[in-house]
Design a protein around this motif. Structure first.
Motif, PDB file in Angstrom:
ATOM      1  N   THR A 137       6.487   5.791   6.904  1.00  0.00           N
ATOM      2  CA  THR A 137       5.153   6.252   6.561  1.00  0.00           C
ATOM      3  C   THR A 137       4.735   7.381   7.481  1.00  0.00           C
ATOM      4  O   THR A 137       4.166   8.383   7.062  1.00  0.00           O
ATOM      5  CB  THR A 137       4.147   5.100   6.656  1.00  0.00           C
ATOM      6  N   LEU A 186      10.118  -6.064   2.105  1.00  0.00           N
ATOM      7  CA  LEU A 186       9.755  -4.917   2.950  1.00  0.00           C
ATOM      8  C   LEU A 186       8.794  -5.330   4.054  1.00  0.00           C
ATOM      9  O   LEU A 186       8.786  -4.742   5.138  1.00  0.00           O
ATOM     10  CB  LEU A 186       9.115  -3.819   2.096  1.00  0.00           C
ATOM     11  N   ALA A 233       9.384   0.440   7.943  1.00  0.00           N
ATOM     12  CA  ALA A 233       8.417   0.962   6.974  1.00  0.00           C
ATOM     13  C   ALA A 233       7.400   1.840   7.667  1.00  0.00           C
ATOM     14  O   ALA A 233       7.020   2.892   7.195  1.00  0.00           O
ATOM     15  CB  ALA A 233       7.725  -0.187   6.260  1.00  0.00           C
ATOM     16  N   GLN A 282      15.541   2.473   1.080  1.00  0.00           N
ATOM     17  CA  GLN A 282      16.532   3.363   1.682  1.00  0.00           C
ATOM     18  C   GLN A 282      16.222   3.587   3.164  1.00  0.00           C
ATOM     19  O   GLN A 282      17.109   3.591   4.013  1.00  0.00           O
ATOM     20  CB  GLN A 282      16.571   4.694   0.928  1.00  0.00           C
ATOM     21  N   HIS A 299       8.913  -4.359   8.788  1.00  0.00           N
ATOM     22  CA  HIS A 299       7.726  -3.550   9.048  1.00  0.00           C
ATOM     23  C   HIS A 299       7.973  -2.356   9.940  1.00  0.00           C
ATOM     24  O   HIS A 299       7.424  -1.292   9.751  1.00  0.00           O
ATOM     25  CB  HIS A 299       6.624  -4.417   9.646  1.00  0.00           C
ATOM     26  N   ARG A 327      11.424   3.310   0.177  1.00  0.00           N
ATOM     27  CA  ARG A 327      11.186   2.407   1.307  1.00  0.00           C
ATOM     28  C   ARG A 327      12.439   1.607   1.652  1.00  0.00           C
ATOM     29  O   ARG A 327      12.768   1.432   2.834  1.00  0.00           O
ATOM     30  CB  ARG A 327      10.032   1.446   0.956  1.00  0.00           C
ATOM     31  N   ILE A 381       8.450  -6.057  -2.309  1.00  0.00           N
ATOM     32  CA  ILE A 381       7.346  -5.827  -1.369  1.00  0.00           C
ATOM     33  C   ILE A 381       7.368  -6.887  -0.271  1.00  0.00           C
ATOM     34  O   ILE A 381       7.159  -6.585   0.919  1.00  0.00           O
ATOM     35  CB  ILE A 381       5.992  -5.824  -2.108  1.00  0.00           C
TER      36      ILE A 381
END
Lengths: 279, 101
Positions: free
Chosen positions: A274, A263, A270, A178, A267, A176, A260
């Motif tokens: 995903t 991260l 991320a 990276q 958003h 995540r 977390i």
């Protein structure tokens, strides 16, 4: 800090947080079914002249009290050993051989104590009772080895389990980060936390291994003060190692929270990652 | 023609050698190296029935929800660690009760 340097830091998380819990050969503890009159007695010599005049075939009140107390001690230890067997069954990061050895030693102790309890309960002869009650103490020397040996193994197994779980989660976090960095986010602080996580996992693993190695070769002291001192020191060292390992993992857990949280402020990157991974 | 055959043979040999090298592990996909996993030397066979990592989510699931779930699972194990430590402390502090009669 340049993106290239940050990527290097992200990629340099300490590797090899592997758990090496060897299938050490536990000293096979002989089930003590025979009374050991030579064991160093830890009970005070409390036999009085009055008691020696009592008929040897009738259980005096003092004898009954001694039997009750011995039963209490034996029941307490059997309960602790049964609890230990249950815990051994839950171990997941050690070999079947190791689990079998631990279970065998623990069950052997339970059998020996159960046999001794039956002997004590059936005894009416004062001299025999005295010897049998002393056996509760001498058999304790084996309990004093088997119980903490099993508990050290269980604790080390748990550390191994947590280490592997955190390692896997750390790998996810690394991916995540990276991706977030590729998307142009500053991951410096999170990368530092990731590196710290790796260091803590590595140390925890080392400590757990040391704990296991330290107690694996121990044998019952059978009243030998020198052996007892060696065993006590080994267990204290293992206990300290496991406490440090636990502390490492707690710190590592905090590192995970830091990452977390970081991260969550990235958003957009991320979500893109995903989406990519689900394709 | 002769040189063409030589080229073809050379390429085939290279492909075969590359395949052997890959099979033997000399050629690995380079990926994130920081969290390279090393298989523990002693693994209980029972772990084959659960994900190797012990996490409740798939190892490839890097979603926010997965990491929340994974963190909760780790927290439960950390609680178990506290319990194990307490049991160890107790087993080491066990003292024989004096017998008197």
């Amino acid at each position: 800090m340049s993106n290239q340097n940050v990527m290097k830091r992200v990629g340099v998380m300490v590797a090899g947080a592997a758990v090496l819990v060897p299938a050490f050969a536990l000293a096979q503890v002989q089930a003590q079914t025979n009374v050991d009159v030579t064991a160093q007695a830890q009970t005070p010599a409390a036999t009085t002249a009055a008691q020696t005049n009592v008929s040897a075939t009738v259980a005096t009140p003092a004898m009954k009290a001694a039997i009750a107390k011995a039963d209490q001690e034996i029941d307490r230890r059997i309960a602790a050993l049964n609890d230990l067997i249950g815990r051994i069954g839950q171990m997941t990061r050690v070999s079947a051989t190791l689990k079998q050895g631990l279970t065998s030693n623990t069950q052997g102790q339970i059998t020996a104590l159960t046999t001794l309890k039956a002997k004590i309960d059936a005894g009416t002869d004062l001299a025999t009772l005295k010897t049998d009650v002393q056996s509760v103490t001498s058999s304790y020397r084996t309990f004093a080895l088997v119980a903490p040996q099993g508990r050290v193994s269980a604790s080390a197994d748990r550390v191994a389990n947590v280490t592997i779980m955190m390692q896997a989660l750390g790998a996810k976090l690394q991916l995540r980060l990276q991706a977030a960095q590729t998307a142009g986010n500053d991951v410096t602080a999170a990368a530092a936390a990731l590196n710290d996580l790796g260091a803590n996992l590595s140390d925890a693993n080392t400590r757990a291994q040391a704990a296991i190695n330290g107690i694996a070769p121990l044998t019952p002291d059978n009243g030998d003060a020198t052996v007892k001192a060696t065993n006590d020191k080994a267990f204290k060292t293992a206990q300290a190692d496991l406490k440090t390992a636990q502390s490492d993992l707690v710190t590592g857990r905090k590192d995970i929270d830091v990452i977390i949280k970081a991260l969550s402020t990235m958003h957009a990157a991320a979500a893109a990652t995903t989406t990519t991974q689900t394709q | 023609m002769g040189s063409s055959i030589k080229w073809v043979v050379s390429i085939i040999v290279i492909i075969i050698l590359a395949g052997v090298a890959w099979k033997m592990g000399y050629l690995k996909m380079s990926g994130p190296t920081g969290m390279a996993t090393t298989t523990p030397s002693i693994i209980a066979t029972t772990t084959e029935t659960v994900p190797s990592s012990g996490l409740p989510t798939a190892d490839t699931d890097t979603s926010d929800a997965a990491m929340v779930q994974d963190s909760a699972a780790i927290d439960a194990q950390i609680q178990g660690m506290n319990s194990d430590q307490a049991s160890l402390d107790q087993s080491m502090s066990d003292k024989p009760v004096t017998q008197s009669y």
